[in-house]
Design a protein around this motif. Sequence first.
Motif, PDB file in Angstrom:
ATOM      1  N   TYR A 130      41.149   8.739  22.396  1.00 34.45           N
ATOM      2  CA  TYR A 130      42.320   9.461  22.895  1.00 34.45           C
ATOM      3  C   TYR A 130      42.449   9.279  24.414  1.00 34.45           C
ATOM      4  O   TYR A 130      43.525   8.965  24.930  1.00 34.45           O
ATOM      5  N   LEU A 131      41.324   9.473  25.115  1.00 34.96           N
ATOM      6  CA  LEU A 131      41.346   9.370  26.580  1.00 34.96           C
ATOM      7  C   LEU A 131      41.633   7.953  27.057  1.00 34.96           C
ATOM      8  O   LEU A 131      42.318   7.764  28.069  1.00 34.96           O
ATOM      9  N   ASP A 132      41.112   6.947  26.341  1.00 40.52           N
ATOM     10  CA  ASP A 132      41.264   5.547  26.766  1.00 40.52           C
ATOM     11  C   ASP A 132      42.574   4.905  26.318  1.00 40.52           C
ATOM     12  O   ASP A 132      43.091   4.017  26.995  1.00 40.52           O
ATOM     13  N   VAL A 133      43.107   5.330  25.180  1.00 37.59           N
ATOM     14  CA  VAL A 133      44.264   4.655  24.586  1.00 37.59           C
ATOM     15  C   VAL A 133      45.520   5.523  24.585  1.00 37.59           C
ATOM     16  O   VAL A 133      46.588   5.085  25.011  1.00 37.59           O
ATOM     17  N   VAL A 134      45.412   6.746  24.090  1.00 30.71           N
ATOM     18  CA  VAL A 134      46.598   7.579  23.861  1.00 30.71           C
ATOM     19  C   VAL A 134      47.078   8.268  25.129  1.00 30.71           C
ATOM     20  O   VAL A 134      48.266   8.195  25.472  1.00 30.71           O
ATOM     21  N   ARG A 135      46.182   8.932  25.823  1.00 24.12           N
ATOM     22  CA  ARG A 135      46.584   9.662  27.031  1.00 24.12           C
ATOM     23  C   ARG A 135      47.265   8.746  28.053  1.00 24.12           C
ATOM     24  O   ARG A 135      48.282   9.140  28.644  1.00 24.12           O
ATOM     25  N   PRO A 136      46.768   7.521  28.267  1.00 18.49           N
ATOM     26  CA  PRO A 136      47.489   6.625  29.188  1.00 18.49           C
ATOM     27  C   PRO A 136      48.922   6.314  28.746  1.00 18.49           C
ATOM     28  O   PRO A 136      49.794   6.100  29.589  1.00 18.49           O
ATOM     29  N   LEU A 137      49.178   6.319  27.437  1.00 12.95           N
ATOM     30  CA  LEU A 137      50.553   6.112  26.960  1.00 12.95           C
ATOM     31  C   LEU A 137      51.453   7.273  27.385  1.00 12.95           C
ATOM     32  O   LEU A 137      52.617   7.076  27.732  1.00 12.95           O
ATOM     33  N   ILE A 138      50.899   8.476  27.347  1.00  9.28           N
ATOM     34  CA  ILE A 138      51.664   9.651  27.776  1.00  9.28           C
ATOM     35  C   ILE A 138      51.961   9.557  29.269  1.00  9.28           C
ATOM     36  O   ILE A 138      53.033   9.932  29.725  1.00  9.28           O
ATOM     37  N   LEU A 139      50.999   9.012  30.012  1.00 10.23           N
ATOM     38  CA  LEU A 139      51.090   9.017  31.464  1.00 10.23           C
ATOM     39  C   LEU A 139      51.682   7.751  32.066  1.00 10.23           C
ATOM     40  O   LEU A 139      51.723   7.610  33.283  1.00 10.23           O
ATOM     41  N   GLU A 140      52.152   6.820  31.235  1.00  5.84           N
ATOM     42  CA  GLU A 140      52.710   5.557  31.744  1.00  5.84           C
ATOM     43  C   GLU A 140      53.782   5.772  32.799  1.00  5.84           C
ATOM     44  O   GLU A 140      53.843   5.060  33.786  1.00  5.84           O
ATOM     45  N   ASP A 141      54.639   6.747  32.581  1.00  6.28           N
ATOM     46  CA  ASP A 141      55.751   6.981  33.498  1.00  6.28           C
ATOM     47  C   ASP A 141      55.429   8.032  34.561  1.00  6.28           C
ATOM     48  O   ASP A 141      56.301   8.430  35.322  1.00  6.28           O
ATOM     49  N   ALA A 142      54.173   8.473  34.599  1.00  4.07           N
ATOM     50  CA  ALA A 142      53.777   9.509  35.563  1.00  4.07           C
ATOM     51  C   ALA A 142      52.692   9.000  36.504  1.00  4.07           C
ATOM     52  O   ALA A 142      51.885   9.767  36.991  1.00  4.07           O
ATOM     53  N   GLY A 144      50.053   7.637  35.813  1.00  8.09           N
ATOM     54  CA  GLY A 144      48.720   7.840  35.259  1.00  8.09           C
ATOM     55  C   GLY A 144      48.046   9.125  35.678  1.00  8.09           C
ATOM     56  O   GLY A 144      46.840   9.264  35.530  1.00  8.09           O
ATOM     57  N   LYS A 145      48.820  10.087  36.185  1.00  3.06           N
ATOM     58  CA  LYS A 145      48.213  11.314  36.701  1.00  3.06           C
ATOM     59  C   LYS A 145      48.709  12.555  35.972  1.00  3.06           C
ATOM     60  O   LYS A 145      49.899  12.729  35.749  1.00  3.06           O
ATOM     61  N   SER A 146      47.760  13.394  35.605  1.00  2.00           N
ATOM     62  CA  SER A 146      48.031  14.717  35.069  1.00  2.00           C
ATOM     63  C   SER A 146      46.699  15.443  35.007  1.00  2.00           C
ATOM     64  O   SER A 146      45.674  14.839  34.715  1.00  2.00           O
ATOM     65  N   GLU A 147      46.720  16.720  35.280  1.00  2.00           N
ATOM     66  CA  GLU A 147      45.482  17.491  35.190  1.00  2.00           C
ATOM     67  C   GLU A 147      45.199  17.951  33.762  1.00  2.00           C
ATOM     68  O   GLU A 147      44.117  18.440  33.477  1.00  2.00           O
ATOM     69  N   TRP A 148      46.150  17.767  32.852  1.00  2.00           N
ATOM     70  CA  TRP A 148      46.017  18.294  31.491  1.00  2.00           C
ATOM     71  C   TRP A 148      45.427  17.258  30.547  1.00  2.00           C
ATOM     72  O   TRP A 148      45.783  16.088  30.593  1.00  2.00           O
ATOM     73  N   PRO A 156      54.508  15.410  32.519  1.00  2.00           N
ATOM     74  CA  PRO A 156      53.045  15.402  32.489  1.00  2.00           C
ATOM     75  C   PRO A 156      52.367  16.345  33.481  1.00  2.00           C
ATOM     76  O   PRO A 156      51.162  16.545  33.404  1.00  2.00           O
ATOM     77  N   SER A 157      53.137  16.939  34.383  1.00  2.00           N
ATOM     78  CA  SER A 157      52.535  17.922  35.279  1.00  2.00           C
ATOM     79  C   SER A 157      52.314  19.255  34.564  1.00  2.00           C
ATOM     80  O   SER A 157      51.694  20.157  35.111  1.00  2.00           O
ATOM     81  N   ARG A 158      52.815  19.348  33.336  1.00  2.00           N
ATOM     82  CA  ARG A 158      52.645  20.560  32.515  1.00  2.00           C
ATOM     83  C   ARG A 158      51.887  20.194  31.248  1.00  2.00           C
ATOM     84  O   ARG A 158      51.893  19.052  30.815  1.00  2.00           O
ATOM     85  N   GLN A 159      51.252  21.181  30.638  1.00  2.00           N
ATOM     86  CA  GLN A 159      50.539  20.945  29.387  1.00  2.00           C
ATOM     87  C   GLN A 159      51.519  20.859  28.227  1.00  2.00           C
ATOM     88  O   GLN A 159      52.628  21.379  28.292  1.00  2.00           O
ATOM     89  N   CYS A 160      51.101  20.179  27.165  1.00  2.00           N
ATOM     90  CA  CYS A 160      51.923  20.051  25.958  1.00  2.00           C
ATOM     91  C   CYS A 160      52.278  21.437  25.432  1.00  2.00           C
ATOM     92  O   CYS A 160      51.448  22.347  25.409  1.00  2.00           O
ATOM     93  N   CYS A 161      53.476  21.577  24.987  1.00  2.00           N
ATOM     94  CA  CYS A 161      53.994  22.837  24.454  1.00  2.00           C
ATOM     95  C   CYS A 161      53.377  23.134  23.081  1.00  2.00           C
ATOM     96  O   CYS A 161      53.270  22.249  22.230  1.00  2.00           O
ATOM     97  N   TYR A 162      52.992  24.373  22.856  1.00  2.00           N
ATOM     98  CA  TYR A 162      52.382  24.799  21.596  1.00  2.00           C
ATOM     99  C   TYR A 162      53.278  24.467  20.400  1.00  2.00           C
ATOM    100  O   TYR A 162      52.807  23.932  19.393  1.00  2.00           O
ATOM    101  N   GLU A 163      54.547  24.783  20.495  1.00  2.00           N
ATOM    102  CA  GLU A 163      55.461  24.559  19.380  1.00  2.00           C
ATOM    103  C   GLU A 163      55.606  23.074  19.065  1.00  2.00           C
ATOM    104  O   GLU A 163      55.708  22.687  17.905  1.00  2.00           O
ATOM    105  N   THR A 164      55.628  22.235  20.094  1.00  2.00           N
ATOM    106  CA  THR A 164      55.712  20.789  19.896  1.00  2.00           C
ATOM    107  C   THR A 164      54.484  20.304  19.151  1.00  2.00           C
ATOM    108  O   THR A 164      54.583  19.583  18.158  1.00  2.00           O
ATOM    109  N   PHE A 165      53.295  20.709  19.627  1.00  2.00           N
ATOM    110  CA  PHE A 165      52.055  20.296  18.975  1.00  2.00           C
ATOM    111  C   PHE A 165      52.020  20.798  17.529  1.00  2.00           C
ATOM    112  O   PHE A 165      51.638  20.053  16.621  1.00  2.00           O
ATOM    113  N   LEU A 166      52.392  22.048  17.306  1.00  2.00           N
ATOM    114  CA  LEU A 166      52.347  22.614  15.961  1.00  2.00           C
ATOM    115  C   LEU A 166      53.230  21.823  15.000  1.00  2.00           C
ATOM    116  O   LEU A 166      52.827  21.541  13.865  1.00  2.00           O
TER     117      LEU A 166
END
Length: 180
Positions: A130-142, A144-148, A156-166
């Motif tokens: 997840y850290l090596d493959v997936v998270r970088p996909l989320i951060l491509e347009d940011a 590569g930076k996010s604390e979450w 990406p400066s905010r954490q994933c929304c609970y309802e979205t994840f659910l």
Amino acid sequence: TPETIKFCRALIEQPIHRQQFLNAHCILKKKADDIITMACSRDQKLSKSQKRKVIQMGTVALFCAIETGGAPVRVRNVLGMQHGASGAWIRSTVDGFRVTIPEGHVKNARGINFTIAYGPNAFAETVSWYLDVVRPLILEDADGKSEWLVPMLSDPSRQCCYETFLDWFERLMRDEVELP
């Protein structure tokens, strides 16, 4: 609820359900890897919809690996984990990943500490993936930076929304892992 009792009873009494539940992280990781492999074999970048599927499957696989390979924690605790920050709740170790959720963030006000270990069940391997493959996909347009650990896709400066994840979790567990 009666639905929960029925689900838990099926996990106990039906080995196939138990196996699917315990291996959900591997099932979703393989399906996401298949999408990536297919795009690579065609020498193409992931399309927007492929990227979204990989992110969704990868994020749910991450949660399943933490939940079954570490400890049963609340979704909000996983979504609230920081990564790479000084107070991060999840840290890489030689043996896997150490998770520390402070007492003020858990239901019973007692901190949670556990290790997700590398081994035959691939729990820590899924977290690494997840850290090596997936998270970088989320951060491509940011940049590569996010604390979450699980950043919001649109910000990406905010954490994933609970309802979205659910929504992702319920749909993928039903449709891809074949568990209601």
